[in-house]
Design a protein around this motif. Structure first.
Motif, PDB file in Angstrom:
ATOM      1  N   VAL A   1      -8.776   1.390   2.614  1.00 29.60           N
ATOM      2  CA  VAL A   1      -7.563   1.550   1.812  1.00 29.60           C
ATOM      3  C   VAL A   1      -7.807   2.464   0.622  1.00 29.60           C
ATOM      4  CG1 VAL A   1      -5.942   0.304   0.342  1.00 29.60           C
ATOM      5  CG2 VAL A   1      -6.592  -0.666   2.536  1.00 29.60           C
TER       6      VAL A   1
ATOM      7  N   ASN B   1       0.818  -1.208   0.000  1.00 29.96           N
ATOM      8  CA  ASN B   1       0.000   0.000   0.000  1.00 29.96           C
ATOM      9  C   ASN B   1       0.854   1.262   0.000  1.00 29.96           C
ATOM     10  OD1 ASN B   1      -3.078  -0.571   0.332  1.00 29.96           O
ATOM     11  ND2 ASN B   1      -2.083  -2.054   1.655  1.00 29.96           N
TER      12      ASN B   1
ATOM     13  N   LEU C   1      -5.660  -0.672  -5.170  1.00 27.73           N
ATOM     14  CA  LEU C   1      -5.960  -0.464  -3.748  1.00 27.73           C
ATOM     15  C   LEU C   1      -7.057  -1.408  -3.280  1.00 27.73           C
ATOM     16  CD1 LEU C   1      -5.864   3.438  -3.549  1.00 27.73           C
ATOM     17  CD2 LEU C   1      -4.306   1.864  -2.395  1.00 27.73           C
TER      18      LEU C   1
END
Length: 219
Positions: free
Chosen positions: A196, A52, A174
């Motif tokens: 996220v 991420n 994502l």
């Protein structure tokens, strides 16, 4: 006969209820319920954080540069520099952090051994953290995440289309990374994906806006 029938009916209505137990058919916990997801926490945390971070930071960097320069070379150079610097930073930071945790737990184990006459530790820890594993997982995951916006931009010459494709590819990645982390950690998928995705959008928007503002201020 009537009395006998009455007695028989009485017996059948009051005493024939016999509890039935299924012998040998005890419910067994499924294999999934026996999985200790906390054992995955060490490498999962490093991998999810690295992926991420690589995705969001490099995409934000490229979006920020793209906000002031339309040249694709500038965006790719900025993305590559962010990939290398970020992967090294994540690996070193993860190594130092986990090694500190390792030292603390080893010291605690030594105290527990010294407290026992037989020299055996009563600690319930099954495995000490591995700094090298965490560092490699974090650096590799960061690189994988950082490649997404770079690959999305490399073949597109039109500036506006390139920016849109980067945003779309990063948003999809994502969602994928959030879902993978939720499945491996046995946590709610929708909540993880939404969290996220919103975080990534905020990072890209803030970087793009502040870069444009800084460029405008210089003019």
């Amino acid at each position: 006969m009537a009395n006998l029938g009455a007695r028989t009916n009485g017996i059948s209505s009051n005493q024939v209820e016999i509890p039935i137990h299924a012998n040998g058919v005890e419910s067994k916990p499924s294999e999934e319920s026996n999985i200790d997801y906390s054992q995955r926490a060490q490498w999962l945390r490093a991998a999810v954080l690295g992926a991420n971070d690589g995705l969001v930071s490099v995409a934000s960097l490229m979006m920020g540069v793209g906000g002031v320069k339309k040249d694709i070379s500038a965006m790719l150079v900025a993305g590559f520099a962010g990939l290398v610097a970020g992967a090294c930073s994540m690996a070193i930071g993860e190594f130092v952090s986990v090694y500190t945790q390792y030292d603390i737990e080893v010291t605690q184990l030594k105290r527990e051994r010294e407290a026992n006459n037989n020299g055996e530790s009563e600690s319930l820890r099954e495995k000490l953290p591995n700094p090298f594993q965490a560092a490699m997982a974090s650096a590799l995951a960061f690189s994988v995440g950082a490649l997404v916006p770079m690959l999305a931009a490399v073949f597109i010459r039109n500036h506006k289309i390139r920016m849109g494709v980067i945003g779309g590819a990063v948003s999809l990645a994502l969602l994928v990374f959030g879902g993978i982390g939720a499945v491996l950690g046995n946590t709610p998928v929708k909540k993880s994906c939404f969290r996220v995705l919103i975080g990534g959008w905020m990072a890209m928007a803030i970087t793009f806006g502040l870069t444009k503002l800084a460029a405008f201020a210089e003019l």
